[in-house]
Design a protein around this motif. Structure first.
Motif, mmCIF file in Angstrom:
data_model
loop_
_atom_site.group_PDB
_atom_site.id
_atom_site.type_symbol
_atom_site.label_atom_id
_atom_site.label_comp_id
_atom_site.label_asym_id
_atom_site.label_seq_id
_atom_site.Cartn_x
_atom_site.Cartn_y
_atom_site.Cartn_z
ATOM 1 N N ASN A 87 0.814 -1.212 0.000
ATOM 2 C CA ASN A 87 0.000 0.000 0.000
ATOM 3 C C ASN A 87 0.845 1.258 0.000
ATOM 4 O O ASN A 87 0.431 2.289 -0.564
ATOM 5 C CB ASN A 87 -0.958 -0.009 1.194
ATOM 6 C CG ASN A 87 -2.162 -0.896 0.967
ATOM 7 O OD1 ASN A 87 -3.095 -0.545 0.255
ATOM 8 N ND2 ASN A 87 -2.145 -2.086 1.553
ATOM 9 N N LEU A 88 2.025 1.206 0.614
ATOM 10 C CA LEU A 88 2.949 2.333 0.497
ATOM 11 C C LEU A 88 3.410 2.480 -0.949
ATOM 12 O O LEU A 88 3.530 3.597 -1.464
ATOM 13 C CB LEU A 88 4.158 2.117 1.411
ATOM 14 C CG LEU A 88 3.923 2.323 2.906
ATOM 15 C CD1 LEU A 88 5.131 1.853 3.704
ATOM 16 C CD2 LEU A 88 3.611 3.781 3.228
ATOM 17 N N HIS A 89 3.652 1.368 -1.613
ATOM 18 C CA HIS A 89 4.076 1.398 -3.015
ATOM 19 C C HIS A 89 3.005 2.023 -3.905
ATOM 20 O O HIS A 89 3.310 2.811 -4.799
ATOM 21 C CB HIS A 89 4.374 -0.027 -3.485
ATOM 22 C CG HIS A 89 4.873 -0.113 -4.890
ATOM 23 N ND1 HIS A 89 6.211 -0.233 -5.198
ATOM 24 C CD2 HIS A 89 4.228 -0.083 -6.087
ATOM 25 C CE1 HIS A 89 6.366 -0.273 -6.499
ATOM 26 N NE2 HIS A 89 5.176 -0.184 -7.082
ATOM 27 N N MET A 90 1.749 1.668 -3.661
ATOM 28 C CA MET A 90 0.651 2.128 -4.504
ATOM 29 C C MET A 90 0.083 3.478 -4.069
ATOM 30 O O MET A 90 -0.877 3.966 -4.662
ATOM 31 C CB MET A 90 -0.470 1.088 -4.509
ATOM 32 C CG MET A 90 -0.039 -0.250 -5.070
ATOM 33 S SD MET A 90 -1.349 -1.487 -4.905
ATOM 34 C CE MET A 90 -0.498 -2.959 -5.462
ATOM 35 N N ALA A 91 0.672 4.076 -3.033
ATOM 36 C CA ALA A 91 0.204 5.370 -2.525
ATOM 37 C C ALA A 91 -1.274 5.321 -2.165
ATOM 38 O O ALA A 91 -2.009 6.285 -2.387
ATOM 39 C CB ALA A 91 0.474 6.486 -3.531
ATOM 40 N N SER A 92 -1.712 4.196 -1.599
ATOM 41 C CA SER A 92 -3.115 4.059 -1.193
ATOM 42 C C SER A 92 -3.297 4.267 0.293
ATOM 43 O O SER A 92 -4.358 3.963 0.850
ATOM 44 C CB SER A 92 -3.646 2.677 -1.600
ATOM 45 O OG SER A 92 -2.809 1.639 -1.142
ATOM 46 N N VAL A 93 -2.269 4.789 0.961
ATOM 47 C CA VAL A 93 -2.365 5.204 2.356
ATOM 48 C C VAL A 93 -1.782 6.611 2.466
ATOM 49 O O VAL A 93 -1.062 7.074 1.576
ATOM 50 C CB VAL A 93 -1.587 4.243 3.294
ATOM 51 C CG1 VAL A 93 -2.214 2.872 3.317
ATOM 52 C CG2 VAL A 93 -0.124 4.147 2.884
ATOM 53 N N GLY A 94 -2.107 7.292 3.549
ATOM 54 C CA GLY A 94 -1.484 8.589 3.793
ATOM 55 C C GLY A 94 -2.148 9.779 3.154
ATOM 56 O O GLY A 94 -1.690 10.913 3.329
#
Length: 399
Positions: free
Chosen positions: A356-363
């Protein structure tokens, strides 16, 4: 001892140079496409607003039942199976259905259907990722480039190997920024290392070198996470055994047994399967102590004869959608398997965070902007690395 350290540093320089030259083209593609994919939903909708956006005339009405919309799509495509039903409806967005050809029908002209959830009207269709359909498929094609160079399984393997080499080279590059220890050094070690973090723009050659070195240092944590997560996503068959050496994992749902003969007409229809899946998920939530927040999707896999039900729960970390998941038998409705994104196994929780950090789906928006800049930074680092090598090669030839 100093000579041994010097020879080790020289070997690291050569290794970093060879790895950088090997990876440069791949990382330019990955960095540029990754920066765009952070905004995949928005860009795809901007390119295809007549498909992915609904009109404002239905904003005061209630959307149709998702399974009823599936019936509309299925009736329109009798030669295919509408294999996935989106259960989460976002205002102003079309519902997207995926098709799979039935046996003996041949390849489908299109396998993705967009439906107005308020009227049931088919808004458009496309074959996902086929750039031959021009700009309609630009974002899916960019996704294919990013994930597999649009080469299918071969490209996925190749980028997995690239990611592994990138991860190792990131460590080598970081080590090369560290100043060599010397008994005759006039300044403290940290003071000498501080120069590596600075950018001098007064000289073009110096600026190119500093962009490469300082840029790599400032972006290093994000670059390492992206390299590691790329390796995990593209080559899980290599990555997951490494994770299991340090933590636990749930049984892989990809290993669920397949039927000798695909089950195209299960005893449970979609409505009955949906009701059963809801009940099973509530039972699991009560048993394991998590809260179901929203439904995500219901899908059917004929090769296994199983329905897959996804929800968003308190176990999910992504900003949108959910991957709290269970599988039920298409004939009996019996629970076959479950998969929880966090909390069940340390290895899976780690992989969930990395992916999810890779896909920018958090934050939220701030992290999406940061990953966009990091993607551009990957391109800059690759280009400056090649420019440094070309300049040094030219200087050696002149000598």
């Amino acid at each position: 001892m100093p000579q041994r350290k010097a020879s080790l540093r020289g070997a690291l320089v050569i290794a970093h140079r060879l790895a950088g030259l090997t990876l440069a083209a791949f990382l330019v593609v990955a960095g540029m496409t990754g920066s765009l994919l952070v905004w995949n939903t928005e860009l795809d909708a901007a390119l295809n607003p007549h498909w992915l956006r609904t009109t404002g005339s239905y904003t005061s009405a209630q959307p149709m039942d998702a399974l009823a919309l599936r019936d509309v799509v299925q009736a329109r495509h009798p030669q295919a199976l509408a294999m996935r039903v989106p259960l989460a409806q976002e205002p102003g967005h079309a519902m997207v259905f995926l098709l799979r050809p039935l046996p003996g029908t041949g390849a489908l002209e299109n396998d993705q259907v967009f439906v107005d959830p308020y009227s049931g009207r088919i808004l458009g269709e496309r074959r996902w990722g086929d750039i031959g359909q021009t700009w309609r498929n630009l974002m899916p094609f960019i996704y294919r480039l990013h994930y597999s160079l649009a080469w299918g399984a071969v490209g996925t393997w190749l980028l997995g190997l690239v990611s592994l080499l990138w991860m190792i080279d990131s460590v080598v590059g970081f080590c090369l920024t560290l100043p060599a220890t010397s008994n005759n050094a006039q300044r403290p070690w940290l003071g000498r290392w501080a120069r590596a973090w600075k950018l001098d723009l007064h000289n073009r050659w110096r600026a190119t070198f500093d962009l490469h070195r300082a840029g790599g240092l400032w972006l290093w944590p994000a670059l390492f996470v992206l390299a590691w997560s790329s390796f995990a996503l593209n080559l899980p068959q290599w990555h997951d055994p490494m994770v299991r050496a340090f933590g636990t994992q749930q049984p892989a749902t990809t290993d669920l047994p397949r039927r000798a003969k695909p089950l195209w007409q299960p005893a449970l229809d979609w409505k009955a399967a949906h009701l059963q899946a809801r009940q099973l998920m509530q039972e699991q939530a009560a048993l394991r102590g998590f809260a179901v927040q929203a439904e995500s999707s219901l899908a059917y896999d004929p090769s296994r004869g199983q329905y897959r039900y996804d929800v968003r729960s308190s176990l999910d970390i992504k900003d949108r959608g959910g991957s709290t998941r269970l599988f039920l038998d298409g004939d009996t409705g019996v629970l076959v398997a479950t998969w929880w994104p966090t909390g069940a196994a340390g290895g899976d929780t780690f992989i969930t965070w990395m992916s999810n950090l890779h896909m920018a789906s958090v934050g939220g928006m701030a992290y999406r902007l940061a990953i966009t800049l990091v993607g551009a930074g990957v391109t800059v680092l690759s280009v400056t690395g090649v420019l440094i090598w070309l300049r040094k090669r030219s200087a050696k030839r002149k000598q």
